[in-house]
Design a protein around this motif. Structure first.
Motif, mmCIF file in Angstrom:
data_model
loop_
_atom_site.group_PDB
_atom_site.id
_atom_site.type_symbol
_atom_site.label_atom_id
_atom_site.label_comp_id
_atom_site.label_asym_id
_atom_site.label_seq_id
_atom_site.Cartn_x
_atom_site.Cartn_y
_atom_site.Cartn_z
ATOM 1 N N VAL A 11 0.861 -1.184 0.000
ATOM 2 C CA VAL A 11 0.000 0.000 0.000
ATOM 3 C C VAL A 11 0.897 1.233 0.000
ATOM 4 C CG1 VAL A 11 -1.759 1.306 1.251
ATOM 5 C CG2 VAL A 11 -1.858 -1.204 1.198
ATOM 6 N N ILE A 12 0.799 2.031 -1.042
ATOM 7 C CA ILE A 12 1.621 3.226 -1.166
ATOM 8 C C ILE A 12 0.799 4.435 -0.733
ATOM 9 C CG2 ILE A 12 2.948 4.682 -2.739
ATOM 10 C CD1 ILE A 12 3.462 2.235 -4.445
ATOM 11 N N GLY A 13 1.243 5.081 0.323
ATOM 12 C CA GLY A 13 0.512 6.211 0.884
ATOM 13 C C GLY A 13 -0.100 5.833 2.222
ATOM 14 N N VAL A 73 0.033 -3.994 -6.009
ATOM 15 C CA VAL A 73 0.232 -2.656 -5.450
ATOM 16 C C VAL A 73 -1.099 -1.919 -5.377
ATOM 17 C CG1 VAL A 73 1.458 -0.466 -5.706
ATOM 18 C CG2 VAL A 73 2.520 -2.586 -6.516
ATOM 19 N N LEU A 74 -1.319 -1.253 -4.244
ATOM 20 C CA LEU A 74 -2.459 -0.357 -4.109
ATOM 21 C C LEU A 74 -1.909 1.052 -3.901
ATOM 22 C CD1 LEU A 74 -5.680 -0.965 -2.000
ATOM 23 C CD2 LEU A 74 -4.703 1.311 -2.320
ATOM 24 N N ILE A 75 -2.186 1.947 -4.858
ATOM 25 C CA ILE A 75 -1.641 3.299 -4.809
ATOM 26 C C ILE A 75 -2.676 4.240 -4.192
ATOM 27 C CG2 ILE A 75 -0.815 5.246 -6.176
ATOM 28 C CD1 ILE A 75 0.278 3.245 -8.201
ATOM 29 N N ALA A 76 -2.338 4.786 -3.033
ATOM 30 C CA ALA A 76 -3.207 5.735 -2.341
ATOM 31 C C ALA A 76 -2.438 6.993 -1.973
ATOM 32 C CB ALA A 76 -3.811 5.085 -1.097
ATOM 33 N N SER A 77 -1.399 7.284 -2.746
ATOM 34 C CA SER A 77 -0.593 8.479 -2.530
ATOM 35 C C SER A 77 -1.251 9.670 -3.240
ATOM 36 C CB SER A 77 0.820 8.254 -3.077
ATOM 37 O OG SER A 77 0.766 7.802 -4.422
ATOM 38 N N ASP A 85 4.807 6.068 -9.637
ATOM 39 C CA ASP A 85 4.525 4.792 -8.985
ATOM 40 C C ASP A 85 3.995 3.762 -9.980
ATOM 41 O OD1 ASP A 85 5.297 5.915 -6.586
ATOM 42 O OD2 ASP A 85 3.263 6.378 -5.934
ATOM 43 N N LEU A 86 3.128 4.203 -10.889
ATOM 44 C CA LEU A 86 2.571 3.287 -11.896
ATOM 45 C C LEU A 86 3.661 2.766 -12.831
ATOM 46 C CD1 LEU A 86 -0.679 5.274 -12.673
ATOM 47 C CD2 LEU A 86 -0.618 2.889 -11.898
ATOM 48 N N LEU A 87 4.550 3.634 -13.248
ATOM 49 C CA LEU A 87 5.612 3.202 -14.164
ATOM 50 C C LEU A 87 6.553 2.208 -13.496
ATOM 51 C CD1 LEU A 87 6.424 6.559 -16.016
ATOM 52 C CD2 LEU A 87 4.930 4.676 -16.746
ATOM 53 N N ILE A 88 6.807 2.384 -12.206
ATOM 54 C CA ILE A 88 7.622 1.398 -11.482
ATOM 55 C C ILE A 88 6.894 0.059 -11.425
ATOM 56 C CG2 ILE A 88 8.641 0.802 -9.253
ATOM 57 C CD1 ILE A 88 8.982 3.831 -8.763
ATOM 58 N N ALA A 89 5.604 0.094 -11.150
ATOM 59 C CA ALA A 89 4.830 -1.148 -11.104
ATOM 60 C C ALA A 89 4.858 -1.860 -12.449
ATOM 61 C CB ALA A 89 3.388 -0.844 -10.695
ATOM 62 N N PHE A 90 4.788 -1.087 -13.540
ATOM 63 C CA PHE A 90 4.841 -1.691 -14.872
ATOM 64 C C PHE A 90 6.198 -2.369 -15.111
ATOM 65 C CE2 PHE A 90 1.640 1.602 -16.744
ATOM 66 C CZ PHE A 90 0.605 0.967 -16.058
ATOM 67 N N CYS A 98 -5.200 1.697 -8.488
ATOM 68 C CA CYS A 98 -4.762 3.077 -8.316
ATOM 69 C C CYS A 98 -5.956 3.940 -7.952
ATOM 70 C CB CYS A 98 -4.125 3.584 -9.613
ATOM 71 S SG CYS A 98 -3.533 5.289 -9.520
ATOM 72 N N GLU A 99 -5.920 4.519 -6.770
ATOM 73 C CA GLU A 99 -6.988 5.443 -6.400
ATOM 74 C C GLU A 99 -7.034 6.583 -7.407
ATOM 75 O OE1 GLU A 99 -9.446 5.624 -4.613
ATOM 76 O OE2 GLU A 99 -9.206 3.942 -3.245
ATOM 77 N N LYS A 100 -8.248 7.111 -7.626
ATOM 78 C CA LYS A 100 -8.351 8.239 -8.545
ATOM 79 C C LYS A 100 -7.682 9.458 -7.908
ATOM 80 C CE LYS A 100 -11.395 11.112 -6.566
ATOM 81 N NZ LYS A 100 -11.083 12.514 -6.286
ATOM 82 N N PRO A 101 -7.080 10.328 -8.738
ATOM 83 C CA PRO A 101 -7.022 10.236 -10.186
ATOM 84 C C PRO A 101 -5.958 9.238 -10.646
ATOM 85 C CG PRO A 101 -5.738 12.115 -9.486
ATOM 86 C CD PRO A 101 -6.364 11.536 -8.232
ATOM 87 N N LEU A 102 -6.117 8.750 -11.873
ATOM 88 C CA LEU A 102 -5.039 7.922 -12.428
ATOM 89 C C LEU A 102 -3.749 8.730 -12.363
ATOM 90 C CD1 LEU A 102 -4.125 5.355 -14.030
ATOM 91 C CD2 LEU A 102 -4.547 6.710 -16.102
ATOM 92 N N THR A 103 -3.779 9.922 -12.926
ATOM 93 C CA THR A 103 -2.704 10.912 -12.772
ATOM 94 C C THR A 103 -3.379 12.275 -12.698
ATOM 95 O OG1 THR A 103 -2.371 11.294 -15.140
ATOM 96 C CG2 THR A 103 -1.110 9.495 -14.135
ATOM 97 N N SER A 104 -2.599 13.311 -12.456
ATOM 98 C CA SER A 104 -3.179 14.626 -12.208
ATOM 99 C C SER A 104 -3.502 15.421 -13.464
ATOM 100 C CB SER A 104 -2.241 15.442 -11.304
ATOM 101 O OG SER A 104 -0.941 15.479 -11.853
ATOM 102 N N ASP A 105 -3.154 14.912 -14.656
ATOM 103 C CA ASP A 105 -3.494 15.622 -15.897
ATOM 104 C C ASP A 105 -3.531 14.630 -17.052
ATOM 105 O OD1 ASP A 105 -0.726 15.564 -17.250
ATOM 106 O OD2 ASP A 105 -0.293 16.546 -15.339
ATOM 107 N N ALA A 106 -4.120 15.065 -18.158
ATOM 108 C CA ALA A 106 -4.305 14.176 -19.299
ATOM 109 C C ALA A 106 -2.979 13.772 -19.948
ATOM 110 C CB ALA A 106 -5.217 14.841 -20.332
#
Length: 339
Positions: A11-13, A73-77, A85-90, A98-106
């Motif tokens: 759990v991240i965050g 991995v559960l991302i809650a940061s 964090d997502l790229l490391i998981a990949f 991944c809790e929303k947002p996926l990322t902070s911008d498009a």
């Protein structure tokens, strides 16, 4: 991964959301255990990890994701940290919620889409938990039958007791209306084509300079309109409600009338005070569904594409708020991986 052993989750965050998920995995769901807790605050990570036997505290997400007992991995940061964090998981081909947002911008969401496509398979479920709420699920099931006819309008109300001190006017859209963006797409089966944001007089209960409430209109490519009243300093409770108006009827959820009392010359019920109370069951179902799918070697639920679309719509919404007028939503062509 040995499917006979509990799924080891990092759990991240270790903020409020991450802490709640650690409790949920440890005490409520089955088939998984919290193997690691990650936070930039060493003491906070250690304090949370100490609640779970055999859980290790980390400050570096990469170190946690390379641990032998971590399978997912559960991302809650905070949102700005999600892309890294997502790229490391990949890199380690790990399943992610991944809790929303996926990322902070498009733009960063697009980079995540591209990286996931290079893997050749989905790895991410985005935490749009309303899809797992029993009331929203019933509404979706009813709409799917076609009994009410074609949906024409969707009315949404999203109210919070009070906003955090760091909340800005644009965050009413990017952090709150993002949920209605996904709910609209999911319930109606339409993409959102344009956004308009209207600004009534600010409430006296809103912090100085905060545009609260706001009235957001989402136009869909299916000809329906979805409106959102977002009011994050209403003062009296936490309410999330939705009413769909169709050709042959309407349906509404979120009234909170599970228990209505009549006593001492009055009638009424209670109003939830925050998201953790209103959507507790939705979060429980979301995490259990993700655990079960991961143990089967599958990825289900809202995808990285859904996270990207939400980011793009919210960016258009923020522009509409700041510049005024109607702003069209520009989306890339949907990749084959997410069709």
């Amino acid at each position: 991964m040995n499917r006979r052993k509990p799924l080891g989750i990092a759990v991240i965050g270790a903020g409020r959301m991450g802490t709640d998920h650690v409790r949920r995995i440890h005490e409520v769901t089955s088939g998984a255990r919290v193997a690691a807790v990650v936070d930039v605050d060493t003491e906070r990570a250690k304090a949370l990890a100490a609640r779970v036997d055999g859980c290790t505290a980390y400050t570096d997400p990469a170190a946690a994701m390379t641990a032998a007992d971590v399978d997912a991995v559960l991302i809650a940061s905070p949102g700005p940290a999600h892309e890294a964090d997502l790229l490391i998981a990949f890199e380690h081909d790990l399943p992610v919620l991944c809790e929303k947002p996926l990322t902070s911008d498009a733009a960063s969401a697009l980079r995540v889409l591209e990286a996931e496509q290079r893997l050749g398979h989905r790895r991410v479920q985005v935490g749009f938990m309303r899809r797992f709420d029993p009331e929203y699920a019933k509404l979706k099931a009813l709409l799917t039958t076609g009994q009410l006819g074609r949906p024409l309008m969707l009315h949404n109300r999203h109210r919070n007791v009070a906003s955090p001190p760091f909340f800005t006017s644009s965050m009413l859209i990017s952090d709150s209306v993002a949920h209605e963006v996904d709910a609209t797409r999911w319930l109606l089966g339409h993409e959102i084509a344009a956004v308009t944001v209207l600004r009534p007089a600010a409430s006296a209960g809103a912090p100085k300079g905060l545009c609260d409430p706001q009235f957001v209109v989402l136009e869909t490519d299916g000809g329906a309109l979805s409106d959102v009243e977002i009011f994050v300093n209403c003062g009296f409770g936490y309410q999330v409600q939705a009413e769909v108006v169709c050709e042959r009827g309407t349906a509404r959820v979120g009234d909170g009338n599970a228990l209505v009392t009549n006593m001492a010359g009055r009638w009424g019920g209670t109003i939830a005070q925050d998201w953790s109370e209103r959507f507790e069951t939705a979060y429980d179902r979301e995490i259990q569904t993700w655990i079960d799918a991961t143990r089967r070697g599958e990825v289900t639920g809202p995808s990285s594409w859904d996270g990207y679309v939400a980011a793009a719509v919210c960016e258009a919404g923020v522009r509409a708020l700041e510049e005024g007028g109607r702003v069209e939503v520009a989306l890339m062509e949907k990749p084959a991986l997410y069709r």
